[in-house]
Write a protein that holds these residues in place. Structure first.
Motif, PDB file in Angstrom:
ATOM      1  N   UNK A   1       0.867  -0.848  -0.036  1.00 20.00           N
ATOM      2  CA  UNK A   1      -0.278  -0.480  -0.159  1.00 20.00           C
ATOM      3  C   UNK A   1       0.702   1.350   0.139  1.00 20.00           C
ATOM      4  N   UNK A   2       2.270   1.657   0.499  1.00 18.91           N
ATOM      5  CA  UNK A   2       2.344   2.370   0.764  1.00 18.91           C
ATOM      6  C   UNK A   2       3.406   2.785  -0.466  1.00 18.91           C
ATOM      7  N   UNK A   3       3.560   1.471  -1.137  1.00 16.25           N
ATOM      8  CA  UNK A   3       4.585   1.290  -2.499  1.00 16.25           C
ATOM      9  C   UNK A   3       3.573   2.472  -3.314  1.00 16.25           C
ATOM     10  N   UNK A   4       1.953   2.139  -3.486  1.00 15.37           N
ATOM     11  CA  UNK A   4       1.809   2.426  -4.210  1.00 15.37           C
ATOM     12  C   UNK A   4       1.295   3.985  -3.941  1.00 15.37           C
ATOM     13  N   UNK A   5       1.223   3.988  -2.971  1.00 17.02           N
ATOM     14  CA  UNK A   5       0.574   5.916  -2.843  1.00 17.02           C
ATOM     15  C   UNK A   5       1.757   6.238  -3.081  1.00 17.02           C
ATOM     16  N   UNK A   6       3.635   6.255  -2.442  1.00 20.00           N
ATOM     17  CA  UNK A   6       4.733   6.572  -2.992  1.00 20.00           C
ATOM     18  C   UNK A   6       4.327   7.368  -4.502  1.00 20.00           C
ATOM     19  N   UNK A   7       4.312   5.995  -5.543  1.00 21.93           N
ATOM     20  CA  UNK A   7       4.200   5.414  -6.929  1.00 21.93           C
ATOM     21  C   UNK A   7       3.394   7.080  -7.320  1.00 21.93           C
ATOM     22  N   UNK A   8       2.355   7.201  -6.915  1.00 20.99           N
ATOM     23  CA  UNK A   8       1.080   8.051  -7.100  1.00 20.99           C
ATOM     24  C   UNK A   8       1.992   9.086  -6.984  1.00 20.99           C
ATOM     25  N   UNK A   9       2.307   9.450  -5.548  1.00 25.46           N
ATOM     26  CA  UNK A   9       3.071  11.117  -5.252  1.00 25.46           C
ATOM     27  C   UNK A   9       3.952  11.591  -6.361  1.00 25.46           C
ATOM     28  N   UNK A  10       4.821  10.860  -6.862  1.00 20.97           N
ATOM     29  CA  UNK A  10       5.066  10.740  -7.932  1.00 20.97           C
ATOM     30  C   UNK A  10       5.102  11.001  -9.096  1.00 20.97           C
ATOM     31  N   UNK A  11       4.216  10.407  -9.437  1.00 23.27           N
ATOM     32  CA  UNK A  11       3.336  10.394 -10.372  1.00 23.27           C
ATOM     33  C   UNK A  11       2.386  12.336 -10.231  1.00 23.27           C
ATOM     34  N   UNK A  12       1.943  12.322  -9.346  1.00 23.86           N
ATOM     35  CA  UNK A  12       1.903  13.775  -9.766  1.00 23.86           C
ATOM     36  C   UNK A  12       2.770  14.827  -8.760  1.00 23.86           C
ATOM     37  N   UNK A  13       3.965  14.708  -9.130  1.00 24.40           N
ATOM     38  CA  UNK A  13       4.987  15.607  -8.938  1.00 24.40           C
ATOM     39  C   UNK A  13       5.603  15.651  -9.896  1.00 24.40           C
TER      40      UNK A  13
END
Length: 130
Positions: A1-13
């Motif tokens: 779950x944490x990895x998916x959230x981190x990937x989502x934040x990178x895509x948004x950035x």
């Protein structure tokens, strides 16, 4: 779950960085400054908004024009434009023919406008040709 959230934040950035870069590259004030540095002609205007001033660069000099609305026939049009220069020292090398070129370019966009040049440009237009 944490990895998916981190990937989502990178895509948004990354999306925000790309959006910021596109906005920077399309900024008309940046293009105006570049045209001034390259001593080219560039015109910035919002023709649909009579309250926004016009800005243009020509031969390394920045000009500002104040638009005034009035009646032309049966419609409201821009009838007066008062043009001033931001830095009078940059006018070195500007001739009457250059000012006539600028007037022609403005009149293409505002055919009903009367163009008034402010000091020190008006002095060049008032002097007699020898």
């Amino acid at each position: 779950m944490l990895v998916v959230l981190f990937r989502l934040l990178i895509i948004i950035a990354l999306a925000m960085i790309i959006y910021t870069m596109v906005q920077y590259l399309q900024n008309p004030q940046r293009k105006l400054r570049i045209a001034q540095e390259k001593k080219k002609f560039y015109f910035v205007d919002d023709p649909d908004n009579s309250k926004k001033n016009i800005h243009f660069a020509y031969k390394g000099c920045l000009f500002d024009g104040e638009k005034y609305l009035g009646t032309a026939g049966e419609t409201f049009e821009v009838v007066n434009i008062h043009i001033s220069v931001r830095e009078p020292l940059h006018l070195k090398g500007v001739t009457r023919d250059d000012l006539y070129f600028l007037e022609k370019e403005i009149l293409l966009r505002y055919p009903y406008a009367k163009i008034e040049w402010k000091h020190p440009i008006s002095e060049l237009l008032l002097t007699d040709l020898d």
